[in-house]
Design a protein around this motif. Sequence first.
Motif, PDB file in Angstrom:
ATOM      1  N   UNK A 219     -61.516  34.245 -64.459  1.00 54.57           N
ATOM      2  CA  UNK A 219     -60.119  34.694 -64.515  1.00 54.57           C
ATOM      3  C   UNK A 219     -59.745  35.154 -65.909  1.00 54.57           C
ATOM      4  N   UNK A 220     -60.204  34.434 -66.919  1.00 56.89           N
ATOM      5  CA  UNK A 220     -59.879  34.801 -68.294  1.00 56.89           C
ATOM      6  C   UNK A 220     -60.535  36.132 -68.674  1.00 56.89           C
ATOM      7  N   UNK A 221     -61.783  36.304 -68.265  1.00 55.93           N
ATOM      8  CA  UNK A 221     -62.479  37.567 -68.547  1.00 55.93           C
ATOM      9  C   UNK A 221     -61.807  38.731 -67.816  1.00 55.93           C
ATOM     10  N   UNK A 222     -61.403  38.512 -66.562  1.00 55.96           N
ATOM     11  CA  UNK A 222     -60.736  39.574 -65.803  1.00 55.96           C
ATOM     12  C   UNK A 222     -59.407  39.957 -66.440  1.00 55.96           C
ATOM     13  N   UNK A 223     -58.603  38.948 -66.796  1.00 58.94           N
ATOM     14  CA  UNK A 223     -57.310  39.216 -67.410  1.00 58.94           C
ATOM     15  C   UNK A 223     -57.473  39.895 -68.770  1.00 58.94           C
ATOM     16  N   UNK A 224     -58.481  39.484 -69.533  1.00 54.59           N
ATOM     17  CA  UNK A 224     -58.741  40.103 -70.843  1.00 54.59           C
ATOM     18  C   UNK A 224     -59.063  41.582 -70.686  1.00 54.59           C
ATOM     19  N   UNK A 225     -59.902  41.896 -69.716  1.00 62.24           N
ATOM     20  CA  UNK A 225     -60.259  43.300 -69.491  1.00 62.24           C
ATOM     21  C   UNK A 225     -59.060  44.121 -69.030  1.00 62.24           C
ATOM     22  N   UNK A 226     -58.230  43.554 -68.151  1.00 62.52           N
ATOM     23  CA  UNK A 226     -57.088  44.287 -67.612  1.00 62.52           C
ATOM     24  C   UNK A 226     -56.026  44.554 -68.672  1.00 62.52           C
ATOM     25  N   UNK A 227     -55.807  43.596 -69.572  1.00 66.50           N
ATOM     26  CA  UNK A 227     -54.727  43.719 -70.553  1.00 66.50           C
ATOM     27  C   UNK A 227     -55.148  44.498 -71.791  1.00 66.50           C
ATOM     28  N   UNK A 228     -56.348  44.276 -72.297  1.00 63.24           N
ATOM     29  CA  UNK A 228     -56.717  44.800 -73.607  1.00 63.24           C
ATOM     30  C   UNK A 228     -57.655  46.003 -73.564  1.00 63.24           C
TER      31      UNK A 228
ATOM     32  N   UNK B 220     -68.571  30.178 -54.083  1.00 66.19           N
ATOM     33  CA  UNK B 220     -67.548  30.881 -53.291  1.00 66.19           C
ATOM     34  C   UNK B 220     -66.116  30.534 -53.672  1.00 66.19           C
ATOM     35  N   UNK B 221     -65.924  29.467 -54.449  1.00 65.98           N
ATOM     36  CA  UNK B 221     -64.567  29.001 -54.744  1.00 65.98           C
ATOM     37  C   UNK B 221     -64.125  29.279 -56.174  1.00 65.98           C
ATOM     38  N   UNK B 222     -64.953  29.959 -56.968  1.00 72.96           N
ATOM     39  CA  UNK B 222     -64.595  30.109 -58.382  1.00 72.96           C
ATOM     40  C   UNK B 222     -63.741  31.341 -58.668  1.00 72.96           C
ATOM     41  N   UNK B 223     -63.625  32.273 -57.737  1.00 76.67           N
ATOM     42  CA  UNK B 223     -62.741  33.423 -57.953  1.00 76.67           C
ATOM     43  C   UNK B 223     -61.304  32.988 -57.704  1.00 76.67           C
ATOM     44  N   UNK B 224     -60.386  33.350 -58.600  1.00 75.59           N
ATOM     45  CA  UNK B 224     -58.998  32.890 -58.476  1.00 75.59           C
ATOM     46  C   UNK B 224     -58.042  33.988 -58.923  1.00 75.59           C
ATOM     47  N   UNK B 225     -57.284  34.519 -57.974  1.00 68.88           N
ATOM     48  CA  UNK B 225     -56.264  35.509 -58.311  1.00 68.88           C
ATOM     49  C   UNK B 225     -55.105  34.854 -59.060  1.00 68.88           C
ATOM     50  N   UNK B 226     -54.800  33.607 -58.724  1.00 74.69           N
ATOM     51  CA  UNK B 226     -53.687  32.914 -59.380  1.00 74.69           C
ATOM     52  C   UNK B 226     -53.958  32.723 -60.865  1.00 74.69           C
ATOM     53  N   UNK B 227     -55.144  32.234 -61.201  1.00 78.81           N
ATOM     54  CA  UNK B 227     -55.477  32.030 -62.614  1.00 78.81           C
ATOM     55  C   UNK B 227     -55.533  33.361 -63.357  1.00 78.81           C
TER      56      UNK B 227
ATOM     57  N   UNK C 138     -53.231  34.129 -66.686  1.00 83.56           N
ATOM     58  CA  UNK C 138     -53.800  34.569 -67.957  1.00 83.56           C
ATOM     59  C   UNK C 138     -53.279  35.959 -68.334  1.00 83.56           C
ATOM     60  N   UNK C 139     -53.155  36.837 -67.357  1.00 82.49           N
ATOM     61  CA  UNK C 139     -52.630  38.184 -67.636  1.00 82.49           C
ATOM     62  C   UNK C 139     -51.211  38.104 -68.200  1.00 82.49           C
ATOM     63  N   UNK C 140     -50.369  37.283 -67.584  1.00 82.54           N
ATOM     64  CA  UNK C 140     -48.995  37.166 -68.060  1.00 82.54           C
ATOM     65  C   UNK C 140     -48.949  36.615 -69.479  1.00 82.54           C
ATOM     66  N   UNK C 141     -49.849  35.681 -69.799  1.00 82.46           N
ATOM     67  CA  UNK C 141     -49.869  35.147 -71.162  1.00 82.46           C
ATOM     68  C   UNK C 141     -50.401  36.183 -72.151  1.00 82.46           C
ATOM     69  N   UNK C 142     -51.470  36.873 -71.802  1.00 85.46           N
ATOM     70  CA  UNK C 142     -52.045  37.863 -72.704  1.00 85.46           C
ATOM     71  C   UNK C 142     -51.059  38.990 -73.005  1.00 85.46           C
ATOM     72  N   UNK C 143     -50.173  39.296 -72.058  1.00 88.57           N
ATOM     73  CA  UNK C 143     -49.195  40.365 -72.288  1.00 88.57           C
ATOM     74  C   UNK C 143     -48.142  39.973 -73.308  1.00 88.57           C
ATOM     75  N   UNK C 144     -48.053  38.669 -73.625  1.00 85.58           N
ATOM     76  CA  UNK C 144     -47.109  38.232 -74.659  1.00 85.58           C
ATOM     77  C   UNK C 144     -47.719  38.304 -76.059  1.00 85.58           C
ATOM     78  N   UNK C 145     -49.009  38.577 -76.159  1.00 81.48           N
ATOM     79  CA  UNK C 145     -49.653  38.699 -77.474  1.00 81.48           C
ATOM     80  C   UNK C 145     -49.147  39.976 -78.155  1.00 81.48           C
TER      81      UNK C 145
END
Length: 286
Positions: free
Chosen positions: A100-109, A156-163, A167-174
């Motif tokens: 989730x952190x890697x996905x959000x990092x890629x989407x935001x930055x 099968x359970x490690x993908x998380x749209x919520x997380x 993370x995306x919402x937090x990264x957008x505050x940087x």
Amino acid sequence: MAESPLAARAPSRMLSHLWMVLGVIVVVFPVYYVFIASTHSTQTILRPPLPLVPGAEGLHNYGEAFSGRIGQIGGVSLWRLLGNTTLVALGIAIGKIAISMASAYAIVFFRFPLRMACFWLIFITLMLPVEVRIQPTYKVMVDLGLIDTYPGLILPLIASATATLLFRQFFMTIPDELLEAARVDGAGPWRFFRDILWPLSLTNVAAIFVIQFIYGWTQYLWPLLVTNSNEMNTIVIALRKMISFADADTPWNLVMVTSVLAILPPILVVVLMQRWFVKGLVETEK
């Protein structure tokens, strides 16, 4: 003589405290009841009302459970069940955070084509019921030979749209200035993530870790499908196997012991990480 504001608020404060105490009792009493039951024999549990004080069978019950003499789960020790569940919960929590952190990092930055489309595709998975994904996921696990394995329980359970969303919402505050300053200093994407973004995200990571650890610890449906042997069972599945349709055939004293041990680790995680958990949720909302 006019009544002081403090005295005027006293009944309201007393009522608030009363409701808080009642709420604590409602939440804590079932846990206390389970603990008390774990110290009594099956005969005492089946003969109501159950005493509300600890019994004399506590050491015997816990010793029998840890020695692995529970026939309903194939004689598997509780140590093995707790180890399985801890490994699964940690794997799910850490895996969800990493992906989730890697996905959000890629989407935001990063700027790449269909960036927002990728985010919405991830987000849409929240709308898919678990039942819709169970059958194809199970088929994939069978084809890959991951039935009765730890990867089959975890992956099968490690993908998380919520997380990812959190993370995306937090990264957008940087602030953008922080990113520009890092670029001026010659920091690449990995160094920016490691030296700046990761330290700033620790409270959010802690909050998501607590949520996902409990999510992984309490999993029932997926471990029930993907495990066949008693040695690979989690403690929640073992609890279900221990309960028979007839009360007389169920070792209720050992069921209560197992229930207590199933409750303790999530409680310890929440208590030990409470400050970080609350702080992370507050910062995520900002």
